[in-house]
Enzyme design. Structure first.
Site, PDB file in Angstrom:
ATOM      1  N   LEU A  61      76.505  11.684  70.304  1.00 25.29           N
ATOM      2  CA  LEU A  61      76.152  12.052  71.771  1.00 25.29           C
ATOM      3  C   LEU A  61      77.273  11.836  72.669  1.00 25.29           C
ATOM      4  CD1 LEU A  61      72.336  11.231  72.383  1.00 25.29           C
ATOM      5  CD2 LEU A  61      73.314  13.737  71.775  1.00 25.29           C
ATOM      6  N   ASP A  62      77.512  12.845  73.309  1.00 28.47           N
ATOM      7  CA  ASP A  62      78.678  12.442  74.550  1.00 28.47           C
ATOM      8  C   ASP A  62      78.069  11.274  75.386  1.00 28.47           C
ATOM      9  OD1 ASP A  62      80.083  14.684  73.657  1.00 28.47           O
ATOM     10  OD2 ASP A  62      79.195  16.029  75.124  1.00 28.47           O
ATOM     11  N   LYS A  63      79.215  10.462  75.968  1.00 27.71           N
ATOM     12  CA  LYS A  63      78.831   9.327  76.666  1.00 27.71           C
ATOM     13  C   LYS A  63      77.667   9.694  77.804  1.00 27.71           C
ATOM     14  CE  LYS A  63      80.935   6.103  79.863  1.00 27.71           C
ATOM     15  NZ  LYS A  63      82.398   5.612  80.343  1.00 27.71           N
ATOM     16  N   HIS A 169      81.173  19.630  73.442  1.00 29.97           N
ATOM     17  CA  HIS A 169      80.620  20.063  74.669  1.00 29.97           C
ATOM     18  C   HIS A 169      80.052  21.394  74.721  1.00 29.97           C
ATOM     19  CE1 HIS A 169      83.512  17.046  76.875  1.00 29.97           C
ATOM     20  NE2 HIS A 169      82.643  16.191  76.045  1.00 29.97           N
TER      21      HIS A 169
END
Length: 252
Positions: A61-63, A169
């Site tokens: 997962l993105d930060k 994204h």
């Protein structure tokens, strides 16, 4: 504008002999990255400490994104589940708070080029656009009595999203493409609405959360349906907006 990381939001959602699912708080990296050299806490490390053994990351997962993060507890299970992600055999569900009122449902079909996070990224930006599809469904709409520009009220919506592909994204870029960027998205969002929420709520975060994963269990070969509630700060913002949507609603 930096997000605060609430480490208390790191919780175990599911554990068995093969898999560990956790809720990753927003602003926590999954693992070490040259992008954030100053960071000292990582979801991978915290998951390992929770179970007292090595864990294998099978996706990321993105930060800035909160929610479900899945680890395998042995190499064979890791290969099995990683292959499912690679083959798009995992159903992923997200929730996002966006600017405006989108249609009731739809599919965003827009190829995306890879974008590197930093000059240190091993993979360079560019290349041919890759297929990318995101299905969305509007769960609720809300208005906020806060002036911005020439409008005395602002419109927002809570969406459920099901990405078919896993481009970098993807959800954030797709929603910006259709004119409904995610609140709190620094790179692909609307800075005016981001600042409005920061001033109104007193904190900053990306309002995107992974709430559901459906995988085939590597040992039993049976479907495993994992769900996680929204982080407390996400829930409190929805409550302040008067959004009456069940936070743990099952998939269709």
């Amino acid at each position: 504008m930096q997000s605060q990381c609430d480490l208390n939001a790191f919780t175990v959602v599911h554990r068995d002999d093969a898999l560990l699912a956790v809720h990753k708080p927003a602003a926590l990296l999954v693992h070490r990255s040259p992008i954030d050299r100053h960071e000292t806490r990582f979801a991978l490390q915290m998951a390992r400490d929770c179970v007292g053994q090595r864990v294998h990351a099978v996706h990321r997962l993105d930060k800035a994104t909160s929610g479900l993060l899945l680890f395998a507890l042995d190499a064979d299970s890791a290969r099995h589940v990683s292959h499912q992600f690679e083959q798009r055999a995992v159903e992923k569900r997200y929730r996002a708070l966006v600017r405006g009122w989108p249609p009731a449902a739809g599919c965003i079909d827009k190829p995306l080029r890879y974008k590197a996070d930093a000059p240190t990224d091993v993979r360079a930006s560019g290349g041919a656009p890759q297929q990318a599809r995101t299905h969305f469904r509007c769960l609720a709409t809300a208005t906020l009595d806060q002036p911005l520009g020439r409008f005395p009220q602002q419109r927002y919506a809570l969406l459920e999203l099901r990405p078919e592909t896993g481009r970098k994204h993807q959800i954030r870029r797709h929603l910006n493409h259709i004119g409904h960027p995610i609140i709190g998205d620094v790179n692909h969002g609307d800075r005016h609405h981001n600042h409005l929420f920061h001033n109104w709520r007193g904190y900053h975060r990306l309002y995107l959360a992974a709430v559901g994963l459906r995988v085939t269990h590597p040992q039993s070969q049976q479907p495993l349906d994992l769900r996680a509630p929204l982080q407390a700060d996400f829930q409190s913002t929805l409550a302040a907006l008067g959004v009456p949507v069940p936070l743990d609603a099952p998939p269709d």
